[in-house]
Structure formats: structure tokens, C-alpha cells
Design a protein around this motif. Structure first.
Motif, mmCIF file in Angstrom:
data_model
loop_
_atom_site.group_PDB
_atom_site.id
_atom_site.type_symbol
_atom_site.label_atom_id
_atom_site.label_comp_id
_atom_site.label_asym_id
_atom_site.label_seq_id
_atom_site.Cartn_x
_atom_site.Cartn_y
_atom_site.Cartn_z
ATOM 1 N N GLY A 96 0.834 -1.199 0.000
ATOM 2 C CA GLY A 96 0.000 0.000 0.000
ATOM 3 C C GLY A 96 0.866 1.245 0.000
ATOM 4 O O GLY A 96 1.987 1.254 -0.521
ATOM 5 N N GLN A 97 0.388 2.320 0.635
ATOM 6 C CA GLN A 97 1.114 3.595 0.639
ATOM 7 C C GLN A 97 1.831 3.890 1.957
ATOM 8 O O GLN A 97 2.642 4.824 2.020
ATOM 9 C CB GLN A 97 0.151 4.733 0.314
ATOM 10 N N LEU A 98 1.580 3.107 2.991
ATOM 11 C CA LEU A 98 2.268 3.344 4.262
ATOM 12 C C LEU A 98 3.789 3.253 4.155
ATOM 13 O O LEU A 98 4.489 3.985 4.874
ATOM 14 C CB LEU A 98 1.751 2.378 5.329
ATOM 15 N N PRO A 99 4.363 2.399 3.287
ATOM 16 C CA PRO A 99 5.827 2.388 3.183
ATOM 17 C C PRO A 99 6.432 3.734 2.796
ATOM 18 O O PRO A 99 7.569 4.032 3.185
ATOM 19 C CB PRO A 99 6.085 1.328 2.091
ATOM 20 N N ILE A 100 5.697 4.560 2.041
ATOM 21 C CA ILE A 100 6.193 5.895 1.709
ATOM 22 C C ILE A 100 6.459 6.677 2.988
ATOM 23 O O ILE A 100 7.489 7.361 3.134
ATOM 24 C CB ILE A 100 5.177 6.645 0.831
ATOM 25 N N ILE A 101 5.541 6.573 3.938
ATOM 26 C CA ILE A 101 5.683 7.288 5.205
ATOM 27 C C ILE A 101 6.816 6.703 6.037
ATOM 28 O O ILE A 101 7.684 7.426 6.542
ATOM 29 C CB ILE A 101 4.356 7.249 5.986
ATOM 30 N N LEU A 102 6.825 5.389 6.183
ATOM 31 C CA LEU A 102 7.834 4.755 7.030
ATOM 32 C C LEU A 102 9.243 4.965 6.503
ATOM 33 O O LEU A 102 10.188 5.179 7.271
ATOM 34 C CB LEU A 102 7.546 3.261 7.158
ATOM 35 N N ASN A 103 9.410 4.895 5.195
ATOM 36 C CA ASN A 103 10.741 5.061 4.615
ATOM 37 C C ASN A 103 11.280 6.473 4.796
ATOM 38 O O ASN A 103 12.496 6.689 4.748
ATOM 39 C CB ASN A 103 10.715 4.717 3.123
ATOM 40 N N SER A 104 10.381 7.439 5.001
ATOM 41 C CA SER A 104 10.812 8.826 5.137
ATOM 42 C C SER A 104 10.859 9.296 6.591
ATOM 43 O O SER A 104 11.346 10.405 6.859
ATOM 44 C CB SER A 104 9.886 9.749 4.338
ATOM 45 N N PHE A 105 10.368 8.501 7.523
ATOM 46 C CA PHE A 105 10.284 8.948 8.921
ATOM 47 C C PHE A 105 11.685 9.128 9.497
ATOM 48 O O PHE A 105 12.531 8.225 9.436
ATOM 49 C CB PHE A 105 9.513 7.936 9.766
ATOM 50 N N ARG A 106 11.936 10.307 10.067
ATOM 51 C CA ARG A 106 13.210 10.590 10.720
ATOM 52 C C ARG A 106 12.981 11.454 11.953
ATOM 53 O O ARG A 106 12.157 12.357 11.954
ATOM 54 C CB ARG A 106 14.157 11.332 9.769
ATOM 55 N N PHE A 107 13.754 11.169 13.011
ATOM 56 C CA PHE A 107 13.796 12.074 14.152
ATOM 57 C C PHE A 107 14.687 13.251 13.813
ATOM 58 O O PHE A 107 15.578 13.167 12.961
ATOM 59 C CB PHE A 107 14.353 11.352 15.381
ATOM 60 N N GLY A 108 14.464 14.363 14.510
ATOM 61 C CA GLY A 108 15.265 15.558 14.301
ATOM 62 C C GLY A 108 14.448 16.656 13.669
ATOM 63 O O GLY A 108 13.417 16.396 13.039
ATOM 64 N N PRO A 109 14.886 17.911 13.805
ATOM 65 C CA PRO A 109 14.154 19.047 13.249
ATOM 66 C C PRO A 109 14.234 19.082 11.728
ATOM 67 O O PRO A 109 15.097 18.463 11.137
ATOM 68 C CB PRO A 109 14.869 20.255 13.875
#
Length: 209
Positions: free
Chosen positions: A196-209
Motif C-alpha cells: 500500500g502507501q504506508l511504506p512511503i511514510i515509514l521510509n521517510s520517517f526521521r527524528f530531528g528538526p
């Protein structure tokens, strides 16, 4: 049975994410944000948007989500985004809440959250649990299945909750993902965040400003 479009699942609202003043060792995690994929919007968390517990447990993070997804008002979590059918039922959604504590506490938090989820999702069944990795971050997850009535009939609901522990001075985060049988690509809990489309979000998730 509960209606899917009105079923707002809140991480911070279940009351198990306690601030633990425990020392944790920092790990060598890269916070470099990858370039945004085409046709996406970048969400950047901002402390100025929150008060109360969300302000007290604030953490900087960002992620990209598809343009057709919409922000959903959710005062219990930092952010929630969702993709819906034309009838208003959930296809996939993603929320970020707070969790603070060392890696050793994540299985306990996961069990408490699973117990809370069982009270809110009809025909709830936890199907897997264990360590996982989101981008450069080590985490702990569980996945579950449910079934409920929606505005468009019956639907299977599949969930995945990933707890990323605190790391040095940075607090952690809880990533909550839901998908339904309205998705043409997600066909079970093992597919949540993988198809689905959730991998787009997970692959881009990063901590930090």
C-alpha cells in the motif's frame, strides 16, 4: 459494532505511555532525511503546536505522506494522516504518539497497549510481536486483526504499532498504522507498512528538526 470512520484510535489517549526518567545509551542512528518522493507532502513536528503532555513529551520528527492523504484532527497524538474511500471509510492511516523509556521497557508497553486495543477493536486478535526496524531506528512492534461494520459494509481491519524507545536525550515515539480490506494492496496484518502507501511514510520517517 463500531463504525470505522468514527473509530479514532489514539496512542497517547490509552494512558500507558509514562515518562520514565531512566538513562539510555545513545545509538549511532542517522537522522539524514531522504529526499521527498514525488506527489508527497512533508510533515514536520513543531513544539509550538502542543500543550500539556504532548508538549512535555515532545520530540522532533518529520515524514512524507501522499498528497491524497489528509490530516485528521487528533488532540491525543502529535499527528494523524489518513487515506479514505469516497464513502469516508479508512483505507490506511498513520499516527505518531509519544513513548518515553529504554528499549527494555518496550515489550511491557506493547503488552499494555495490546490489552487496551482489545477493548476498543471488535474481534481483536494479536497476531505477532517482536523487534523490528523503521529506517535507521530499532523498535518493538505488535500486529493485530479486527473486524467491524463500516458505512460501506463489513471490513477487516489490520493494525501495526511500532514503539521506538528513547535514545539519550531524545524521547521515543509510537507509530500507529491501520489498514482495512478497502485497500487494494493490503490483505492482512503482515502487509501493514509493507504494501500500500504506508511504506512511503515509514521510509521517510526521521527524528530531528
Amino acid at each position: 459494532m463500531k463504525h470505522l470512520r468514527n473509530h479514532l484510535f489514539s496512542v497517547a489517549g490509552v494512558g500507558i505511555f509514562l515518562f520514565l526518567a531512566l538513562a539510555t545509551k545513545p545509538t549511532d542512528n542517522s537522522n539524514n532525511q531522504p529526499a521527498s518522493p514525488p506527489n508527497t507532502t512533508r510533515y514536520v513536528n513543531s513544539r509550538a503546536d502542543f500543550s500539556g503532555k504532548l508538549s512535555d513529551n515532545y520530540v522532533d520528527f518529520s515524514f512524507d505522506y501522499p498528497n491524497e492523504w489528509k490530516r485528521v484532527t487528533d488532540n491525543s497524538n502529535f499527528v494523524k494522516v489518513e487515506n479514505k474511500t469516497s464513502g469516508g471509510d479508512t483505507i490506511e492511516n498513520f499516527a505518531v504518539g509519544w513513548v518515553s523509556g529504554p528499549k527494555s521497557m518496550m515489550p511491557q508497553f506493547a503488552q499494555q497497549l495490546s490489552d487496551q486495543s482489545a477493548k476498543g477493536f471488535p474481534e481483536y486478535k494479536k497476531v505477532s510481536e517482536g523487534e523490528t526496524k523503521i529506517g535507521p531506528y530499532e523498535g518493538y512492534e505488535f500486529r493485530f486483526s479486527s473486524h467491524m461494520t463500516t458505512g460501506e459494509g463489513e471490513a477487516d481491519i489490520w493494525g501495526r504499532i511500532v514503539l521506538i524507545p528513547s535514545d539519550g536525550s531524545r524521547k521515543g515515539a509510537a507509530l500507529v498504522m491501520l489498514a482495512s480490506s478497502a485497500s487494494p494492496d493490503v490483505h492482512g496484518p503482515e502487509d501493514v507498512g509493507e504494501k500500500g502507501q504506508l511504506p512511503i511514510i515509514l521510509n521517510s520517517f526521521r527524528f530531528g528538526p
